[in-house]
Scaffold this active site. Structure first.
Site, PDB file in Angstrom:
ATOM      1  N   LYS A 165      99.889 -19.035  49.185  1.00  0.00           N
ATOM      2  CA  LYS A 165      99.444 -19.825  48.036  1.00  0.00           C
ATOM      3  C   LYS A 165      98.355 -19.142  47.211  1.00  0.00           C
ATOM      4  CE  LYS A 165     101.386 -24.210  48.376  1.00  0.00           C
ATOM      5  NZ  LYS A 165     101.752 -24.346  49.779  1.00  0.00           N
ATOM      6  N   SER A 223      97.804 -30.764  49.816  1.00  0.00           N
ATOM      7  CA  SER A 223      97.681 -31.138  51.217  1.00  0.00           C
ATOM      8  C   SER A 223      96.957 -30.049  52.006  1.00  0.00           C
ATOM      9  CB  SER A 223      99.062 -31.379  51.821  1.00  0.00           C
ATOM     10  OG  SER A 223      99.829 -30.204  51.744  1.00  0.00           O
ATOM     11  N   GLU A 256     113.651 -26.843  54.467  1.00  0.00           N
ATOM     12  CA  GLU A 256     112.666 -27.933  54.449  1.00  0.00           C
ATOM     13  C   GLU A 256     112.757 -28.731  55.744  1.00  0.00           C
ATOM     14  OE1 GLU A 256     113.550 -30.284  51.008  1.00  0.00           O
ATOM     15  OE2 GLU A 256     115.605 -30.635  51.629  1.00  0.00           O
ATOM     16  N   GLY A 301     112.347 -34.699  55.679  1.00  0.00           N
ATOM     17  CA  GLY A 301     112.124 -34.810  54.242  1.00  0.00           C
ATOM     18  C   GLY A 301     113.067 -33.887  53.487  1.00  0.00           C
ATOM     19  N   ASP A 326     114.626 -33.942  50.699  1.00  0.00           N
ATOM     20  CA  ASP A 326     114.837 -34.265  49.282  1.00  0.00           C
ATOM     21  C   ASP A 326     115.394 -33.076  48.498  1.00  0.00           C
ATOM     22  OD1 ASP A 326     111.980 -33.410  49.841  1.00  0.00           O
ATOM     23  OD2 ASP A 326     112.097 -33.106  47.681  1.00  0.00           O
ATOM     24  N   SER A 356     105.293 -18.277  55.901  1.00  0.00           N
ATOM     25  CA  SER A 356     104.512 -18.592  54.713  1.00  0.00           C
ATOM     26  C   SER A 356     103.034 -18.854  54.957  1.00  0.00           C
ATOM     27  CB  SER A 356     105.143 -19.772  53.985  1.00  0.00           C
ATOM     28  OG  SER A 356     105.315 -20.860  54.864  1.00  0.00           O
TER      29      SER A 356
END
Ligand SMILES: *Cc1c(COP(=O)(O)O)cnc(C)c1O
Length: 326
Positions: free
Chosen positions: A60, A85, A211, A215, A217, A311
């Protein structure tokens, strides 16, 4: 949030290359690690891009620094606000400190203690909220309106996407062309950036987002051709507890990704154990999504060159021990 009727302005590989130049000397060129045990298990050549060893412990930093480095002098003076988060929070706080600007970070009150402490340690001013009740995007927008600072979202922003894509760019430069690439998926900044890099540098490479099963989605969004919204999923992968993909990330993922897969919490724990015991690598649960899916797909990967993005590695010792013991 309303859905745009016109397509969003999407970043391209040129933006990833420009981000790479901006990150030179700021982000680590993280190592790519291999393991004979893993190669034998999958019957493939597996290359792990170790973003758990990136500055502040996750990829990130790449997107955050790239976005903040593009601020105008006036934006720099007013500073940045972010909601996250955890890892995006630390990344923004660190990048802001390096670039000498103030940072306000909106974080869930149940975020891992180490992530909150690290964000404060980097000089970020932390505002806490209830992730099951409050709307963090609204809180971020309110602060932005009151203080005149620029909101940098964790994934749905062209400069963030371009920055995240530099990890896959480096991986392909370091390991050579790939047949498949497995990338953890939350809101899709890392996956969409990886797609841009892979399409330009290794066009035959199939890029998979992974994922948490609780979750899915992203998987549903791909199948249904629209951004599916879900309630905050309960999973140990706290970096991928996102409720929906972004406008920009979905447009790129839909166009370029081969598929979206899922991994269970048990598979993530198994991958954490493997990385620690066999490779001496500490990864956080979310960081293991790509590896977990690659291991589950092993029969289809025989003879291939497989990239995996690890990651992140931000997990406190007590949590790491609690998850992996027994
Ligand atoms: C944020 C994060 C992800 C998910 O990235 P997106 O760009 O939101 O898809 C994956 N792994 C780690 C360690 C993260 O911090």
């Amino acid at each position: 949030m309303t859905e745009h009727s016109t397509p969003p302005d999407l970043p391209t590989y040129d933006d990833v290359a420009a981000a790479s130049a901006r990150l030179e000397g700021q982000a680590h060129r993280t190592p790519v690690m291999t393991s004979r045990t893993l190669d034998e298990e999958l019957g493939a050549s597996v290359f792990l891009k170790c973003e758990n060893l990136q500055r502040m412990g996750a990829f990130k930093f790449r997107g955050a620094f790239n976005a903040l480095a593009k601020f105008s002098p006036a934006q720099r003076r007013a500073g940045v606000v972010a909601f996250s988060s955890g890892n995006h929070a630390q990344a923004i706080a660190l990048a802001a400190r390096i670039l000498g600007m103030p940072a306000t970070i909106v974080m869930p009150e149940d975020a891992p203690a180490a992530k909150v402490a690290a964000t404060r340690g980097y000089g970020g001013q932390v505002v806490l909220y209830d992730r099951y009740r409050d709307d963090r995007e609204q809180i971020g927008r309110d602060i932005s309106a009151r203080q005149g600072c620029t909101l940098i979202p964790p994934y749905d922003h062209p400069d963030v996407i371009a920055g995240q894509g530099t990890a896959a760019k480096e991986l392909i430069e370091q390991a050579g062309e790939l047949d498949a690439l497995f990338v953890p998926l939350g809101g899709g900044g890392l996956l969409s950036g990886s797609c841009l890099a892979a399409k330009a540098l290794s066009p035959r490479c199939r890029v998979f987002g992974v994922e948490p099963e609780a979750g899915n989605d992203g998987q549903r969004s791909l199948r249904e051709g629209r951004i599916v919204h879900i309630d905050t999923p309960h999973t140990i992968a706290d970096g991928a507890q996102t409720q929906h993909l972004g406008q920009h990330t979905f447009a790129i993922i839909r166009r370029d990704a081969a598929d979206v897969l899922t991994a269970t919490d048990a598979q993530l724990v198994d991958a954490m154990r493997f990385l620690f015991t066999r490779m001496k690598l500490v990864a956080e649960p979310t960081g293991c999504l790509g590896l977990a899916a690659a291991r589950a797909m092993k029969d289809t990967l025989r003879g291939l060159r497989v990239g995996v993005v690890l990651s992140g590695g931000n997990v406190d010792l007590a949590r790491f021990a609690g998850l992996t013991a027994g």
